[in-house]
Scaffold this active site. Structure first.
Site, PDB file in Angstrom:
ATOM      1  N   GLN A  75     -15.823  23.287 -28.531  1.00  0.00           N
ATOM      2  CA  GLN A  75     -16.504  24.490 -29.135  1.00  0.00           C
ATOM      3  C   GLN A  75     -15.953  25.580 -28.557  1.00  0.00           C
ATOM      4  O   GLN A  75     -15.907  26.501 -29.546  1.00  0.00           O
ATOM      5  CB  GLN A  75     -17.973  24.321 -28.145  1.00  0.00           C
ATOM      6  CG  GLN A  75     -18.990  25.546 -28.801  1.00  0.00           C
ATOM      7  CD  GLN A  75     -20.385  25.015 -28.720  1.00  0.00           C
ATOM      8  OE1 GLN A  75     -20.932  24.256 -29.663  1.00  0.00           O
ATOM      9  NE2 GLN A  75     -21.046  25.539 -27.525  1.00  0.00           N
ATOM     10  N   GLU A  80     -19.955  33.750 -31.595  1.00  0.00           N
ATOM     11  CA  GLU A  80     -19.817  34.422 -30.321  1.00  0.00           C
ATOM     12  C   GLU A  80     -18.730  35.366 -30.231  1.00  0.00           C
ATOM     13  O   GLU A  80     -18.298  35.809 -29.470  1.00  0.00           O
ATOM     14  CB  GLU A  80     -19.913  33.502 -28.998  1.00  0.00           C
ATOM     15  CG  GLU A  80     -21.443  32.742 -29.126  1.00  0.00           C
ATOM     16  CD  GLU A  80     -21.240  31.986 -27.834  1.00  0.00           C
ATOM     17  OE1 GLU A  80     -20.207  31.762 -27.092  1.00  0.00           O
ATOM     18  OE2 GLU A  80     -22.376  31.371 -27.657  1.00  0.00           O
ATOM     19  N   ASP A 139     -15.330  24.983 -23.379  1.00  0.00           N
ATOM     20  CA  ASP A 139     -16.471  24.558 -23.488  1.00  0.00           C
ATOM     21  C   ASP A 139     -16.374  23.255 -24.398  1.00  0.00           C
ATOM     22  O   ASP A 139     -16.095  23.508 -25.676  1.00  0.00           O
ATOM     23  CB  ASP A 139     -17.488  25.541 -24.142  1.00  0.00           C
ATOM     24  CG  ASP A 139     -18.909  24.818 -24.213  1.00  0.00           C
ATOM     25  OD1 ASP A 139     -19.131  23.877 -24.094  1.00  0.00           O
ATOM     26  OD2 ASP A 139     -19.696  25.782 -24.876  1.00  0.00           O
ATOM     27  N   GLU A 148     -16.456  22.752 -19.229  1.00  0.00           N
ATOM     28  CA  GLU A 148     -17.839  22.909 -19.567  1.00  0.00           C
ATOM     29  C   GLU A 148     -18.361  21.567 -20.456  1.00  0.00           C
ATOM     30  O   GLU A 148     -17.745  21.477 -21.545  1.00  0.00           O
ATOM     31  CB  GLU A 148     -18.312  24.057 -20.287  1.00  0.00           C
ATOM     32  CG  GLU A 148     -19.828  24.195 -20.389  1.00  0.00           C
ATOM     33  CD  GLU A 148     -20.294  25.492 -21.263  1.00  0.00           C
ATOM     34  OE1 GLU A 148     -21.321  25.536 -21.657  1.00  0.00           O
ATOM     35  OE2 GLU A 148     -19.180  26.485 -21.078  1.00  0.00           O
ATOM     36  N   ASP A 190     -23.636  22.119 -18.924  1.00  0.00           N
ATOM     37  CA  ASP A 190     -24.532  23.100 -19.763  1.00  0.00           C
ATOM     38  C   ASP A 190     -25.705  22.332 -20.378  1.00  0.00           C
ATOM     39  O   ASP A 190     -26.918  22.290 -19.685  1.00  0.00           O
ATOM     40  CB  ASP A 190     -23.857  23.952 -20.645  1.00  0.00           C
ATOM     41  CG  ASP A 190     -24.569  24.614 -21.706  1.00  0.00           C
ATOM     42  OD1 ASP A 190     -25.812  24.998 -21.683  1.00  0.00           O
ATOM     43  OD2 ASP A 190     -24.087  24.976 -22.994  1.00  0.00           O
ATOM     44  N   LYS A 198     -28.509  29.435 -18.249  1.00  0.00           N
ATOM     45  CA  LYS A 198     -28.975  30.217 -19.416  1.00  0.00           C
ATOM     46  C   LYS A 198     -30.688  30.120 -18.963  1.00  0.00           C
ATOM     47  O   LYS A 198     -31.228  29.286 -19.175  1.00  0.00           O
ATOM     48  CB  LYS A 198     -28.819  29.314 -20.611  1.00  0.00           C
ATOM     49  CG  LYS A 198     -27.208  29.250 -21.033  1.00  0.00           C
ATOM     50  CD  LYS A 198     -26.852  28.377 -21.949  1.00  0.00           C
ATOM     51  CE  LYS A 198     -25.733  28.623 -22.731  1.00  0.00           C
ATOM     52  NZ  LYS A 198     -25.207  27.523 -23.680  1.00  0.00           N
ATOM     53  N   ARG A 231     -26.327  33.240 -25.217  1.00  0.00           N
ATOM     54  CA  ARG A 231     -26.423  32.398 -26.226  1.00  0.00           C
ATOM     55  C   ARG A 231     -25.535  32.843 -27.457  1.00  0.00           C
ATOM     56  O   ARG A 231     -25.326  33.989 -27.634  1.00  0.00           O
ATOM     57  CB  ARG A 231     -27.820  32.034 -26.600  1.00  0.00           C
ATOM     58  CG  ARG A 231     -28.666  31.682 -25.143  1.00  0.00           C
ATOM     59  CD  ARG A 231     -28.444  30.412 -24.628  1.00  0.00           C
ATOM     60  NE  ARG A 231     -28.100  29.100 -25.279  1.00  0.00           N
ATOM     61  CZ  ARG A 231     -28.997  28.343 -25.321  1.00  0.00           C
ATOM     62  NH1 ARG A 231     -29.900  28.212 -24.822  1.00  0.00           N
ATOM     63  NH2 ARG A 231     -28.508  27.201 -25.790  1.00  0.00           N
ATOM     64  N   SER A 232     -25.589  31.821 -28.571  1.00  0.00           N
ATOM     65  CA  SER A 232     -25.052  32.030 -29.638  1.00  0.00           C
ATOM     66  C   SER A 232     -25.843  32.983 -30.409  1.00  0.00           C
ATOM     67  O   SER A 232     -25.122  33.802 -31.222  1.00  0.00           O
ATOM     68  CB  SER A 232     -24.573  30.688 -30.397  1.00  0.00           C
ATOM     69  OG  SER A 232     -25.906  30.172 -30.666  1.00  0.00           O
ATOM     70  N   LYS A 242     -20.547  34.553 -19.066  1.00  0.00           N
ATOM     71  CA  LYS A 242     -20.157  33.892 -20.357  1.00  0.00           C
ATOM     72  C   LYS A 242     -21.029  34.819 -21.219  1.00  0.00           C
ATOM     73  O   LYS A 242     -22.034  34.319 -21.315  1.00  0.00           O
ATOM     74  CB  LYS A 242     -20.180  32.527 -20.296  1.00  0.00           C
ATOM     75  CG  LYS A 242     -19.626  31.970 -21.257  1.00  0.00           C
ATOM     76  CD  LYS A 242     -19.764  30.426 -21.491  1.00  0.00           C
ATOM     77  CE  LYS A 242     -19.488  29.806 -22.924  1.00  0.00           C
ATOM     78  NZ  LYS A 242     -19.721  28.471 -22.862  1.00  0.00           N
TER      79      LYS A 242
END
Length: 431
Positions: A167, A210, A247, A288, A315, A340, A369-370, A391
């Protein structure tokens, strides 16, 4: 602290991907007001709290949030307006009991979190304290440092249309002494990456959800090698001045107990070896979701293989869920939590998750978050809750920059130092 909610109000807004999300306003009897927007994820874990969507295919392809908004304006406001509240914990407990489901699916985690956060911001206004100080007081923490940013450079997976399986590759400006310096270093590397990807792939600076660059890498190995090259072309030493984090988001290419990575099918053991190989060759200080969220039996082997050299960060694996975190601690399956708040749904539950991680001497990365908004409360949360890392995304896109600019403002106001790296006494040296 005792306070009375006068009124809750909410409405639907759009996030950074053009999808609906929830914005809420909490007014107290003291006339203090807190207004908050909540984010939404694309790469979501199966154990996350449930976002309530309208499922009307004729409107936003079913992604509308009018039901969640109506729950705030109706049932939640009716339950809380005029209520004397002694703490954030009391408010959040009422919200959880009012919803009465295991995953907040009746009222919606997006509705519940919007109220939880709006109340916190209103109380900080009532106290005339900065939001970061109010968050620190919630956990009885001193203000000591700013979190070190981990910043998206290259993106793949669900953030970038899957042109490469993993990712994100992120920059960690490890030698920077201030947030200002960290962002300046990142800018230099990001510009170098833009030039390299145009020269090598003929792609302009088109970005993923992102803000990471997303050229058509042939495989993950190339993605990592290009990241190191861009650091060096910007005039920095990879593994000293700037480190990398990845990630992997393994759940998204895990099927039938195999990892479908770079046109190969890998067993869990082979996937662990692949990650160990990357760690030996690249300056990775954080990995991650190196394994899938349900591959519980093999996470302890992953931690045993790489945990002394890098952060084994959970995550989707942990979903900011106290039960999953406790299980991972007991199994020695990780050493870091990606926190998160909307994965669990209230500030109080997220605080519990953070405290659990700290009790095991884990590191904590506070994450966006995205699907983000221009709201900047995440920066205050990361400072107040003493996040080791933050992040947010890349240094493009306004919804990302809102948080970075808030961190710069907090730095200017408080003169807090950037947390030292590494924080766990270990370092994977590459020079």
């Amino acid at each position: 602290m005792t306070t009375i909610i006068k009124q809750l109000k909410a409405w639907e807004i759009l996030d950074s991907r053009g999808r609906p999300t929830v914005k809420a306003r909490c007014e107290l009897e003291s006339r203090a007001v807190g207004i908050v927007s909540v984010p939404s994820g694309a790469s979501t874990g199966a154990a996350e709290a449930h976002e309530l969507r309208d499922n009307d295919p004729a409107r936003y392809r079913g992604l509308g949030c009018r039901k969640a908004v109506a729950n705030i304006n109706g049932e939640i406001n009716t339950a809380l307006a005029g209520r004397l509240l002694a703490s954030q914990q009391e408010l959040d407990t009422i919200l959880i009991e009012l919803d009465a489901t295991a995953n907040k699916s009746r009222l919606g985690a997006n509705a519940i979190l919007a109220v939880s956060l709006a109340f916190a911001r209103a109380v900080s206004q009532e106290r005339q304290y900065p939001l970061y100080q109010h968050f620190a007081d919630m956990q009885e923490l001193p203000l000591r440092t700013l979190p070190r940013p981990t910043i998206n450079l290259f993106s793949g997976g669900k953030h970038a249309g899957g042109q490469v399986d993993i990712q994100d590759v992120l920059l960690v400006p490890a030698a920077a002494q201030t947030m200002d310096e960290a962002l300046a270093v990142t800018f230099a590397v990001y510009q170098s990456a833009s030039e390299l990807t145009f020269k090598k792939y003929g792609t302009r600076s088109l970005t993923a959800d992102e803000g990471g660059l997303a050229p058509p890498f042939p495989d993950t190995e190339t993605m990592l090698a290009d990241a190191v090259e861009t650091i060096e072309q910007a005039g920095y030493v990879a593994g000293k001045d700037v480190m990398l984090a990845i990630d992997v988001a393994s759940s998204h290419f895990y099927q039938d107990k195999l990892y479908h990575l770079d046109h190969e099918q890998l067993s869990s053991a082979a996937m662990i070896e692949r990650l160990g190989n990357w760690l030996s060759r690249y300056p990775l200080v954080s990995i991650e979701d190196g394994l899938a969220e349900d591959d519980w039996n093999n996470w302890p082997d992953l931690y045993a293989r790489i945990g002394s050299q890098t952060l084994v960060l959970g995550d989707d694996f942990l979903c900011t869920n106290p039960g999953r975190i406790q299980r991972a601690i007991a199994n020695q399956a990780a050493n870091a939590l990606l926190l998160k708040v909307n994965q669990i749904g209230t500030l109080s539950e997220a605080a519990q998750s953070c405290q659990l991680a700290r009790s095991a001497n884990w590191r904590v990365t506070i994450s966006a978050r995205s699907g983000e908004t221009e709201d900047n409360w995440l920066a205050d949360l990361a400072v107040g809750w003493a996040g080791d890392q933050i992040k947010i995304g890349s240094i493009t896109h306004g919804e990302r920059l809102a948080k970075y600019n808030r961190l710069l403002e907090i730095e200017a106001d408080t003169h807090l130092p950037l947390i030292a790296w590494p924080t766990d006494g270990s370092q994977n040296n590459h020079s």
